[in-house]
Design an enzyme around this catalytic site. Structure first.
Site, mmCIF file in Angstrom:
data_model
loop_
_atom_site.group_PDB
_atom_site.id
_atom_site.type_symbol
_atom_site.label_atom_id
_atom_site.label_comp_id
_atom_site.label_asym_id
_atom_site.label_seq_id
_atom_site.Cartn_x
_atom_site.Cartn_y
_atom_site.Cartn_z
ATOM 1 N N PHE A 3 0.852 -1.180 0.000
ATOM 2 C CA PHE A 3 0.000 0.000 0.000
ATOM 3 C C PHE A 3 0.892 1.237 0.000
ATOM 4 O O PHE A 3 1.734 1.410 0.889
ATOM 5 C CB PHE A 3 -0.921 -0.030 1.225
ATOM 6 N N VAL A 15 2.746 -1.572 4.318
ATOM 7 C CA VAL A 15 2.363 -0.177 4.119
ATOM 8 C C VAL A 15 3.655 0.630 4.017
ATOM 9 O O VAL A 15 4.522 0.536 4.890
ATOM 10 C CB VAL A 15 1.515 0.317 5.310
ATOM 11 N N CYS A 16 3.792 1.398 2.961
ATOM 12 C CA CYS A 16 5.001 2.206 2.768
ATOM 13 C C CYS A 16 5.146 3.198 3.922
ATOM 14 O O CYS A 16 4.267 4.034 4.154
ATOM 15 C CB CYS A 16 4.934 2.957 1.446
ATOM 16 N N ILE A 17 6.249 3.100 4.629
ATOM 17 C CA ILE A 17 6.445 3.916 5.828
ATOM 18 C C ILE A 17 6.550 5.410 5.491
ATOM 19 O O ILE A 17 5.975 6.241 6.195
ATOM 20 C CB ILE A 17 7.656 3.435 6.652
ATOM 21 N N ALA A 60 3.099 6.631 4.651
ATOM 22 C CA ALA A 60 2.260 6.591 5.849
ATOM 23 C C ALA A 60 2.588 7.751 6.785
ATOM 24 O O ALA A 60 1.686 8.428 7.291
ATOM 25 C CB ALA A 60 2.427 5.257 6.556
#
Length: 130
Positions: A38, A76-78, A81
């Site tokens: 994501f 989830v791409c940090i 995010a």
């Protein structure tokens, strides 16, 4: 066949629903999903802070149920995010924020996870984005 699926769109976008239906069809067809990634506004699909109106489809809840049911690797791409305030407990503590939006089964990690997934999969399928 192994699929890596990347979602760039927020929960209210049609491509988010299409991505979920595609992922369901992949598994129903006997194929494998080696990673869901994501990215960009797609990180909101992993947020436990979104409250969906009663007359709308709750895609974050559906994504969570799908990931948990099939025990999928959901990243989830940090960077995306953090930029959007979608934090797990570790990042909330690091940046002194009270709100925690990401909990297991989601994992915050780097863009390298998408690259690795693409290398290990037979197909990388992307939904949404510009």
């Amino acid at each position: 066949m192994k699929f890596a699926i990347a979602l760039f769109a927020p929960p209210h976008a049609p491509s988010s629903r299409r991505a979920l239906r595609f992922a369901e069809a992949v598994l129903a067809g006997g194929h494998e999903i080696n990673r869901l990634f994501f990215y960009q506004d797609g990180v909101h699909n992993a947020s436990g802070s979104i409250v969906t109106p009663q007359d709308e489809l709750d895609l974050p809840a559906q994504w969570r149920a799908f990931v948990e049911r099939h025990k999928l690797d959901a990243v989830v791409c940090i960077a995306a995010a953090l930029r959007r305030g979608v934090l797990d407990a570790q990042e909330a503590q690091r940046y002194g924020r009270a709100a925690i939006a990401v909990t297991p089964p989601w994992e915050l990690s780097g863009l390298g996870q998408l690259h690795e997934a693409a290398q290990q999969a037979d197909r990388l399928v992307c939904f949404g984005g510009v």
